[in-house]
Design an enzyme around this catalytic site. Structure first.
Site, PDB file in Angstrom:
ATOM      1  N   HIS A  35       0.815  -1.236   0.000  1.00 38.72           N
ATOM      2  CA  HIS A  35       0.000   0.000   0.000  1.00 38.72           C
ATOM      3  C   HIS A  35       0.842   1.276   0.000  1.00 38.72           C
ATOM      4  O   HIS A  35       0.768   2.093   0.905  1.00 38.72           O
ATOM      5  CB  HIS A  35      -1.062   0.028   1.113  1.00 38.72           C
ATOM      6  CG  HIS A  35      -0.715  -0.672   2.390  1.00 38.72           C
ATOM      7  ND1 HIS A  35       0.169  -0.189   3.296  1.00 38.72           N
ATOM      8  CD2 HIS A  35      -1.163  -1.847   2.907  1.00 38.72           C
ATOM      9  CE1 HIS A  35       0.256  -1.012   4.324  1.00 38.72           C
ATOM     10  NE2 HIS A  35      -0.536  -2.019   4.114  1.00 38.72           N
ATOM     11  N   HIS A  36       1.648   1.416  -1.061  1.00 38.07           N
ATOM     12  CA  HIS A  36       2.484   2.611  -1.217  1.00 38.07           C
ATOM     13  C   HIS A  36       2.082   3.409  -2.456  1.00 38.07           C
ATOM     14  O   HIS A  36       2.920   3.996  -3.126  1.00 38.07           O
ATOM     15  CB  HIS A  36       3.961   2.218  -1.336  1.00 38.07           C
ATOM     16  CG  HIS A  36       4.516   1.555  -0.120  1.00 38.07           C
ATOM     17  ND1 HIS A  36       5.737   0.903  -0.115  1.00 38.07           N
ATOM     18  CD2 HIS A  36       4.034   1.423   1.141  1.00 38.07           C
ATOM     19  CE1 HIS A  36       5.978   0.403   1.087  1.00 38.07           C
ATOM     20  NE2 HIS A  36       4.938   0.713   1.866  1.00 38.07           N
ATOM     21  N   GLN A  37       0.814   3.450  -2.791  1.00 32.13           N
ATOM     22  CA  GLN A  37       0.381   4.136  -4.002  1.00 32.13           C
ATOM     23  C   GLN A  37       0.563   5.653  -3.853  1.00 32.13           C
ATOM     24  O   GLN A  37       0.234   6.226  -2.805  1.00 32.13           O
ATOM     25  CB  GLN A  37      -1.090   3.822  -4.307  1.00 32.13           C
ATOM     26  CG  GLN A  37      -1.362   2.356  -4.564  1.00 32.13           C
ATOM     27  CD  GLN A  37      -1.625   1.548  -3.303  1.00 32.13           C
ATOM     28  OE1 GLN A  37      -1.866   2.103  -2.234  1.00 32.13           O
ATOM     29  NE2 GLN A  37      -1.577   0.235  -3.417  1.00 32.13           N
TER      30      GLN A  37
END
Length: 615
Positions: free
Chosen positions: A549-551
């Protein structure tokens, strides 16, 4: 509190013995605290006015709520779509289980052609926090700020005030570091709200690995210090072995003291209201208990809803790409490339290695009454304090790199277990892995209670670029998200080089002394390739795809004359007054970090920029 966790944990342990049939139900039981919830429900009043309206209670939103409410003359309203943390959120070892609860939005990608082949329908899970605290309340608590060059690139792109020299004071402002050996480091602060500490629970083989990495030529480093390159025990956002989220650090300590800070949870912002003539944002529409309310902002509205929800709200408000807005019938207020660009860090889940040790791997069967008692009485060194099994990080270059010599290309995340650790439950379902991945490859490790550990290999600077868009005007429906993982095959080659380096490290003397050997059961779908060959690993990379979850970049920051950008260096939406975006969606390039720390920094810097205007 202790009684509650004992009750939950006792039931949890019973469910483990029974085969974990009801573990997710047990976790959900711990997620609601009605009495505590009421303290965070300043129910909306129709046409109520506040100086600042903050949409989203993630790290940046919580920081902004705290800092702006320091001025007693300002009325601040924080709106969060999710509920509150419970005792379960605070147990670091249970991080993976939170992805199966209502604290996760539960997003999935559209089916991927080149990645996530081990997932149901080729859909990648994209966890995002839906809780006061945001993703900091459900993630794996890794604290990693990034590379100096990341921020200098932001500034060179036209974002004045975002160089490393500019942002380091904001990282320090948020930090309360309790790191052994770094007490006098100029790169760490010891008086901020957000705790950063060493994980006290460590296995034998993480010590062996850190030594082996050094034997292989990787320096021992503080990856949040002078140089990222090298190996380090992980630095975690925990406090005495408990999760220290944005909620815990920035909201809970001030909740009863600040009467000018108003917070509502379980409330969904559906759009921003903008005057079409003046192009000024003046209110938000909020859905709360099946009623729509208009909440007005005298000074500013700040979207801190995250890399998916902030662009969704902008587009529903008429700010976005004309083709998308016209297709769904939203009147265009301002044409901007919202959601047209998205970067993410894709990982390979594996390889896994077995050892000749006993009782070191984290298995749910190790959750004994004594462990629970020690943890609930304050011991920060039990397995329950492990941050989802993560123990060490290594930042490395790969031979084909075109990045500067001091900028890592890949990260090796050392985990004290695998999908076998929880009997194929939370990690498997959270990542959307098909059941045969667990049953064929990892279940034999669980059945034998075989000690083992796994690496997640993560690429920092992918060439593949994704996007998101809206399918219709329904604000309660997910945006469509296509990360296009591995669309550029060079990304696969970077991960392949990372896998080879990890295998080389495990052949060093310190690792051989604990009997480290590669787990050689092939991944389903890759049996046609010789195990361990380059083509086998290329196949495995596309099957065992895993995102952390590093968008970023869906509301990209940059000058207004750049057609790829949505906000300027002050985080103001181009062409719209009274509206900013402050979260990881503004990050313009894929960063060399885990984005949680950057989100706190963005909140701190945004708060100062806002105060400089209105003070």
């Amino acid at each position: 509190m202790i009684a509650n966790i004992l009750l939950i944990s006792s039931t949890y342990e019973t469910s483990v013995i029974a085969g974990q049939q009801n573990i997710q139900q047990v976790l959900n039981l711990g997620l609601t605290n009605v009495f505590k919830q009421n303290r965070y429900n300043d129910a909306p009043q129709q046409n109520a006015e506040y100086d600042f309206v903050i949409v989203g209670g993630g790290p940046a939103g919580c920081v902004l709520a705290n800092r702006l409410s320091e001025n007693p003359n300002w009325q601040v309203y924080l709106i969060e779509a999710g509920g509150l943390e419970s005792i379960v959120h605070q147990v670091p070892a249970l991080a993976a289980f939170l992805q199966g609860t209502h604290s996760n939005w539960g997003y999935k990608s559209v089916p991927q052609k080149a990645a996530c082949r081990g997932m149901h329908n080729n859909e990648c899970s994209l966890p995002r926090g839906k809780v006061l605290g945001g993703t900091s309340s459900i993630n794996f608590m890794i604290y990693n700020r990034g590379n100096k060059r990341d921020f200098d690139r932001w500034a060179e792109f036209g974002n004045e005030g975002w160089s490393y020299q500019d942002v380091l004071p904001y990282f320090l402002k948020s930090e309360n570091a309790q790191l052994q050996g770094l007490e006098y480091s100029p790169y760490h602060n010891h008086s901020g709200p957000l705790n950063v500490e060493d994980v006290k629970y460590r296995t034998k083989y993480v010590h062996a690995y850190v030594k082996a990495a050094q034997e292989a030529g990787h320096a021992k480093t503080d990856y949040n210090g002078e140089s990222q390159l090298g190996v380090s025990y992980v630095q975690a956002n925990t406090l005495n072995g408990r999760r220290h989220s944005a909620f815990k650090a920035y909201i809970e300590p001030i909740r009863e003291k600040r009467k000018n800070l108003h917070i509502v949870t379980l409330a969904r912002v559906t759009k921003v209201l903008i005057n079409p003539q003046t192009k000024r944002a003046y209110a938000v529409r909020v859905l709360y208990r099946n009623t729509l309310y208009t909440i007005r902002a005298r000074k500013e509205i700040i979207l801190s809803a995250g890399a998916f929800n902030s662009p969704q709200i902008l587009m529903l408000s008429g700010i976005g790409p004309s083709d998308n807005l016209q297709a769904i019938g939203v009147p265009i207020v301002k044409e901007l490339p919202v959601g047209k660009l998205m970067y993410d860090h894709m990982c390979h889940f594996g390889p896994t290695f077995t050892t000749n040790t006993t009782g070191e791997t984290i298995f749910t069967s190790g959750l004994t009454a004594n462990v629970i008692k020690s943890y609930t009485t304050g011991d920060p060194s039990t397995m329950l304090s492990s941050i989802g099994g993560v123990e060490a990080l290594t930042f490395a270059k790969v031979p084909s790199s075109l990045e500067p010599n001091d900028m890592p290309d890949v990260e090796f995340i050392n985990v004290a277990g695998s999908l076998a650790s929880d009997d194929g439950t939370a990690l498997t379902s959270g990542a959307n892995f098909r059941p045969e991945i667990y049953s064929q490859v990892y279940k034999p490790l669980k059945d034998a209670q075989q000690d083992h550990f796994t690496f997640l290999i993560m690429q920092f600077h992918p060439k593949s670029i994704g996007r998101l868009w809206l399918q219709n005007r329904n604000p309660l429906e997910w945006p469509r998200i296509n990360p296009k993982y591995f669309h550029n095959s060079e990304d696969v080659e970077f991960l392949l080089e990372g896998i080879k380096e990890v295998i080389r490290i495990t052949q060093m003397p310190s690792m051989l002394r604990v009997g480290t050997r590669l787990h050689t059961i092939p991944i389903p779908g890759c049996e046609g390739h010789r195990f361990g060959s380059d083509d086998y690993w290329r196949c495995s990379i596309r099957v065992m795809s895993y995102t952390l979850h590093h968008q970023v970049a869906t509301c990209r920051m940059g000058p207004s004359n750049d057609i790829t950008t949505v906000v300027n260096a002050k985080l103001q939406v181009h062409g719209i007054e009274g509206l900013r975006v402050a979260d990881t969606s503004i990050i313009p390039f894929p960063p060399t970090c885990h984005t949680n720390a950057a989100s706190f920094m963005i909140g701190e810097k945004a708060a100062d920029m806002i105060r400089s205007v209105w003070s």
